[in-house]
Every structure is written in C-alpha cells, then in structure tokens.
Design an enzyme around this catalytic site. Sequence first.
Site, PDB file in Angstrom:
ATOM      1  N   HIS A   1       0.860  -1.185   0.000  1.00 38.57           N
ATOM      2  CA  HIS A   1       0.000   0.000   0.000  1.00 38.57           C
ATOM      3  C   HIS A   1       0.896   1.234   0.000  1.00 38.57           C
ATOM      4  O   HIS A   1       2.062   1.174   0.396  1.00 38.57           O
ATOM      5  CB  HIS A   1      -0.891   0.019   1.242  1.00 38.57           C
ATOM      6  CG  HIS A   1      -1.989  -0.991   1.212  1.00 38.57           C
ATOM      7  ND1 HIS A   1      -3.057  -0.932   2.060  1.00 38.57           N
ATOM      8  CD2 HIS A   1      -2.203  -2.081   0.432  1.00 38.57           C
ATOM      9  CE1 HIS A   1      -3.873  -1.938   1.820  1.00 38.57           C
ATOM     10  NE2 HIS A   1      -3.362  -2.660   0.829  1.00 38.57           N
TER      11      HIS A   1
ATOM     12  N   GLU B   1       1.118   3.786   1.919  1.00 40.13           N
ATOM     13  CA  GLU B   1       1.700   4.121   3.220  1.00 40.13           C
ATOM     14  C   GLU B   1       2.901   3.234   3.536  1.00 40.13           C
ATOM     15  O   GLU B   1       3.934   3.704   4.024  1.00 40.13           O
ATOM     16  CB  GLU B   1       0.674   3.959   4.345  1.00 40.13           C
ATOM     17  CG  GLU B   1      -0.557   4.801   4.205  1.00 40.13           C
ATOM     18  CD  GLU B   1      -1.715   4.091   3.494  1.00 40.13           C
ATOM     19  OE1 GLU B   1      -1.582   3.743   2.320  1.00 40.13           O
ATOM     20  OE2 GLU B   1      -2.755   3.908   4.106  1.00 40.13           O
TER      21      GLU B   1
ATOM     22  N   CYS C   1      -5.937   1.786   6.208  1.00 38.29           N
ATOM     23  CA  CYS C   1      -6.588   0.543   6.628  1.00 38.29           C
ATOM     24  C   CYS C   1      -5.928   0.028   7.918  1.00 38.29           C
ATOM     25  O   CYS C   1      -4.973   0.626   8.434  1.00 38.29           O
ATOM     26  CB  CYS C   1      -6.461  -0.498   5.513  1.00 38.29           C
ATOM     27  SG  CYS C   1      -4.758  -1.092   5.259  1.00 38.29           S
TER      28      CYS C   1
ATOM     29  N   CYS D   1      -2.121  -0.726   7.533  1.00 41.92           N
ATOM     30  CA  CYS D   1      -1.307   0.487   7.466  1.00 41.92           C
ATOM     31  C   CYS D   1      -1.271   1.215   8.808  1.00 41.92           C
ATOM     32  O   CYS D   1      -0.223   1.726   9.197  1.00 41.92           O
ATOM     33  CB  CYS D   1      -1.806   1.397   6.348  1.00 41.92           C
ATOM     34  SG  CYS D   1      -1.491   0.676   4.714  1.00 41.92           S
TER      35      CYS D   1
END
Length: 156
Positions: free
Chosen positions: A52, A54, A82, A85
């Site tokens: 992701h 992040e 999420c 993360c």
Amino acid sequence: MTDEEWMQHAIRLAQEAELQGEVPVGALIVYAEQCIAEGWNQSIQNHDPSAHAEIVALRKAGHYLQNYRQPHTTLYVTLEPCVMCMGAIAQARVQRLVFGAFDPKRGAVCSAMQLSKASFLNHHIDWTGGIQEQACSEILTDFFKAKRKHKSCECH
C-alpha cells in the site's frame, strides 16, 4: 508548506498509481519540513498485498532515516489508512497522520475502526482527516467507475 500543499503532492502520487493500473492512493512522509519518502499503491504490479502507498513510503523513510522508528514525521495519504497500514504507522512511531478521503468501510483511523488512540497500542497518532477531501475522493470514485464500465464492456 501547508497540509493542503503536501496533500496536493500526495494526489500527484495517487495519479502515478492510477497510470500504473493501481488503485490511486498516494502517500509521502515529511521530516524537518522536507519530503523524505514517497509511495503509491503497488500491490498489483508487485504481487504484494502489503504494498500500500503508506507501507511503501514508510519503508523508504526508514532507509532514509536509517531507523525503523520515524518520530517527528508526518505521513500524508490520500485515503484514510486501513488496519494494516495503521499498525505499521503505529509501529514506526509516526508523530502525525494527515489524510484526504475518509473510508467508511475500511478506514482504521476513525471510520470503520478507531486505531489512532487504541489502548492496546504503545503509540498514539495525532491525525487530521478531510484535507483536500473532494479531490482525493474524486480520483478514487472516477477510477472505480472506469473499472466497472470497462468490466461491463468485456461481457458483451
């Protein structure tokens, strides 16, 4: 730079993700008023569910700082993080989180879950949501509309 200006930078990173066929989410990490790391979603191209925006940015910031902890940093991301993360953000000890669009279904800062101040975490994250919210939401909405339209065209 202001939060709005940094978020504009994150939006440009989200656009890079979209160009690569990824869900358009962009992130960057600021330390001492400088961008030290950038990331965008790369899960599809890297065959990596953890890639992701992040996480990509956190990994790069760790290399830059030569430390797995990232105190005194601010992470800017176009979508509310999420659960995965948020766990990584807490483990990295990011001081501040700024995000654009809220994610009512999967957001783990304040929407679906509230992990920013969870009592079981050793680190609590100061956060601000809704910065450049409309622009951040639109890039995602437009991406998924185009995906659905393309999918419906394949059936005929």
